[in-house]
Write a protein that holds these residues in place. Structure first.
Motif, short mmCIF file in Angstrom:
data_model
loop_
_atom_site.label_atom_id
_atom_site.label_comp_id
_atom_site.label_asym_id
_atom_site.label_seq_id
_atom_site.Cartn_x
_atom_site.Cartn_y
_atom_site.Cartn_z
N MET A 126 0.80 -1.22 0.00
CA MET A 126 0.00 0.00 0.00
C MET A 126 0.83 1.27 0.00
N GLY A 127 2.03 1.22 0.52
CA GLY A 127 2.83 2.42 0.74
C GLY A 127 3.60 2.88 -0.48
N GLN A 128 4.60 3.68 -0.21
CA GLN A 128 5.47 4.22 -1.25
C GLN A 128 6.61 3.25 -1.53
N ARG B 268 -3.75 -1.04 -5.04
CA ARG B 268 -3.55 0.16 -4.21
C ARG B 268 -2.14 0.70 -4.37
N TRP B 269 -1.15 -0.18 -4.38
CA TRP B 269 0.25 0.24 -4.53
C TRP B 269 0.49 0.80 -5.93
N ARG C 285 -1.49 2.41 -7.88
CA ARG C 285 -2.01 3.78 -8.00
C ARG C 285 -1.08 4.81 -7.38
N ARG C 286 -0.32 4.44 -6.34
CA ARG C 286 0.54 5.39 -5.62
C ARG C 286 1.97 5.49 -6.16
N ASN C 287 2.35 4.59 -7.07
CA ASN C 287 3.77 4.49 -7.43
C ASN C 287 4.04 4.44 -8.94
#
Length: 176
Positions: free
Chosen positions: A73-75, A98-99, A101-103
């Motif tokens: 989930m994180g960066q 989820r990951w 989308r953030r990276n």
């Protein structure tokens, strides 16, 4: 590629110092063991910058380690990613929607280095792919066969949408 890879720090939870400490004793005498630094003395575990030690060998049959990482989930940790690229160390990365989308920058690195990175499915929302309602490590399971299907297929669909080849493997959260 015949190489021996040991880690003396926690790399996204994939390699433990206990495992690294056992590997040198399993190597043939012709292979010089890699010295692994001592674990931190702090009472609580800390994430530290990875210290990778590589000893390459052209001799067949020597022990090797496959690196796998869960991108939940994180960066993305650029220190780990840049080390893998710079040292040309292959790894399998299990990604969640989820990951992804953030990276986007990390995804670009993966796609630019298909010889190094195999991207696989870690699910849509990082929920345990268990078909009965239960808590696993405090995380609610998918709870039904339909919800498990959505977790798996949703992760694969997010990978395709990000331009990643279709996954061959699924690794659910919490290893259940």
């Amino acid at each position: 590629m015949n190489s021996i890879l040991l880690a003396s720090a926690v790399l996204l939870g994939s390699i433990s110092t206990a495992l690294a400490a056992e590997i040198p004793s399993a190597l043939p005498a012709a292979v010089a063991p890699v010295v692994v630094g001592p674990a931190p003395k702090a009472p609580a575990p800390k994430l530290v910058e990875p210290h990778l030690h590589i000893a390459r060998s052209s001799v067949a049959g020597h022990a090797r380690i496959a690196l796998t990482f869960d991108a939940c989930m994180g960066q993305a940790d650029d220190r780990i990613l840049s080390t893998l690229v710079r040292e040309r160390i292959p790894a399998t990365i299990f990604v969640t929607a989820r990951w992804l989308r953030r990276n986007p920058a990390a995804i670009a690195v993966f796609l630019q280095n298909p010889d190094l990175f195999e991207l696989e499915n870690h699910g849509e929302n990082h929920i345990p792919a268990v078909d009965t309602p239960t808590l696993i490590y405090g995380i609610a399971s998918a709870g039904s066969p339909q919800a498990v299907r959505q977790e798996v297929e949703g992760g694969a669909a997010a990978m395709a949408a990000a331009g990643i080849p279709a996954p061959h493997w699924f690794r659910g959260s919490t290893a259940k």
